[in-house]
Design an enzyme around this catalytic site. Structure first.
Site, PDB file in Angstrom:
ATOM      1  N   ASP A   1       1.547  10.656   2.201  1.00 27.25           N
ATOM      2  CA  ASP A   1       0.511   9.652   1.999  1.00 27.25           C
ATOM      3  C   ASP A   1       0.556   9.185   0.535  1.00 27.25           C
ATOM      4  OD1 ASP A   1      -2.122   8.424   3.217  1.00 27.25           O
ATOM      5  OD2 ASP A   1      -2.818   9.410   1.391  1.00 27.25           O
TER       6      ASP A   1
ATOM      7  N   HIS B   1      -0.883  10.673  11.481  1.00 28.25           N
ATOM      8  CA  HIS B   1      -0.669  10.499  10.045  1.00 28.25           C
ATOM      9  C   HIS B   1      -0.481  11.807   9.286  1.00 28.25           C
ATOM     10  CE1 HIS B   1      -0.896   8.535   6.178  1.00 28.25           C
ATOM     11  NE2 HIS B   1      -1.873   9.349   5.808  1.00 28.25           N
TER      12      HIS B   1
END
Length: 318
Positions: free
Chosen positions: A115, A297
């Protein structure tokens, strides 16, 4: 094939952080495998995470012979949270990692980012290429520096409620909501197997913080979630959100920097992630290998064993 399927998370790996002075601040650093000195690997977390998000990877990497260094980056945990927004720009964030290498006496290291941590690793390779050995990035691909600053571009495409834009255009608003609903926000964001439904109107992060009922399934136990909750109750969210508030500043800082990254790179996508794949990645990172895992994610937390297998198999090629 390197078998890591029996490697389990040991909470003791994260029991004794050290505060290290680097780059004018202090970082809370978790370290393991220092008996493997000479083979450094630095793990860089994303938002809203911290070093604990790598708990499943640490023992596998130590077993494979790496000296594992996992900082809570500035704005997170007990690391310094400077008050000036510009103290979170990409020069400061990458400078922290360079100074961390200096602290340990390493010329270079392999960096793994997820991320926002992936974004920092991409830029570290551009700004300080000689300090990077290899790159493994999860979820967030390289972001091309286009003709317009990133927030300006996102505002035109996605509108003012897009959370990147909202963080910048309405400073302090989201910070307050997340701070008031820390436990609920983190419970609601760390989920998997989400239903395929249209997003609600409004700002995603604020919606998550206010939602009384979570969607999907949790990706971690209550005791693991409590580690994140405790950390953000201590630090608040402003420091971590300030990373977003420097995107346009970063765009300007990178104006004269070579956009091509030559380092050996592994890019790991989550097939169910909302972040799209970047089809032009090999143009900017010519020595990249790309794989996808069947998850969302939070790749290394959703599929820890598969992630460890992918990382160690790739590292084993070099």
């Amino acid at each position: 094939m390197i078998n890591v399927m029996n490697t389990k998370f040991n909470p003791a790996e994260f029991s004794k952080p050290t505060m290290i002075s680097v780059n004018g601040i202090e970082l809370e650093v978790f370290e393991a495998g220092n008996q493997n000195a000479g083979k450094p690997i630095v793990l860089c977390h994303g938002f809203p995470e911290n070093a604990f998000s790598w708990r499943h990877q640490v023992p596998a990497l130590v077993k494979a012979g790496y000296h594992v260094i996992v900082p809570n980056q500035r704005g997170y945990g007990h690391s310094s949270c400077p008050t000036d927004v510009t103290d979170y720009d990409i020069e400061h964030l990458t400078g922290d990692l360079v100074a961390l290498l200096d602290h340990y006496g390493y010329e270079k290291a392999t960096f793994i980012g997820h991320d926002w941590g992936a974004n920092v690793v991409w830029r570290l390779a551009q700004l300080h290429p000689k300090r990077v050995n290899k790159i493994i990035n999860l979820a967030l691909p390289y972001q091309e520096r286009g003709e317009k600053p990133w927030i300006e571009f996102m505002e035109e495409i996605f509108g003012g409620d897009f959370y990147f834009v909202h963080f910048n255009r309405q400073p302090g608003v989201a910070d307050a909501v997340l701070n008031e609903n820390t436990s609920q926000f983190l419970r609601n964001i760390f989920r998997k197997n989400l239903p395929s439904i249209p997003p609600e109107p409004g700002m995603l992060m604020i919606n998550l913080a206010k939602a009384e009922k979570p969607l999907g399934e949790p990706i971690m136990s209550d005791s693991e979630l409590a580690v994140f909750v405790s950390a953000f109750e201590a630090s608040g969210f402003t420091g971590s959100i300030n990373w977003y508030r420097n995107l346009d500043r970063n765009w300007h800082l990178l104006a004269e920097v070579d956009p091509i990254i030559q380092h050996p790179t592994l890019m790991i996508y989550g097939e169910r992630d909302m972040i799209p794949k970047f089809d032009s990645l090999p143009e900017f990172v010519p020595n990249v290998e790309v794989i996808s895992l069947d998850c969302g994610h939070c790749i290394q937390q959703e599929l820890p064993e598969e992630t460890n297998q992918a990382i160690l198999n790739w590292l084993g090629q070099y």
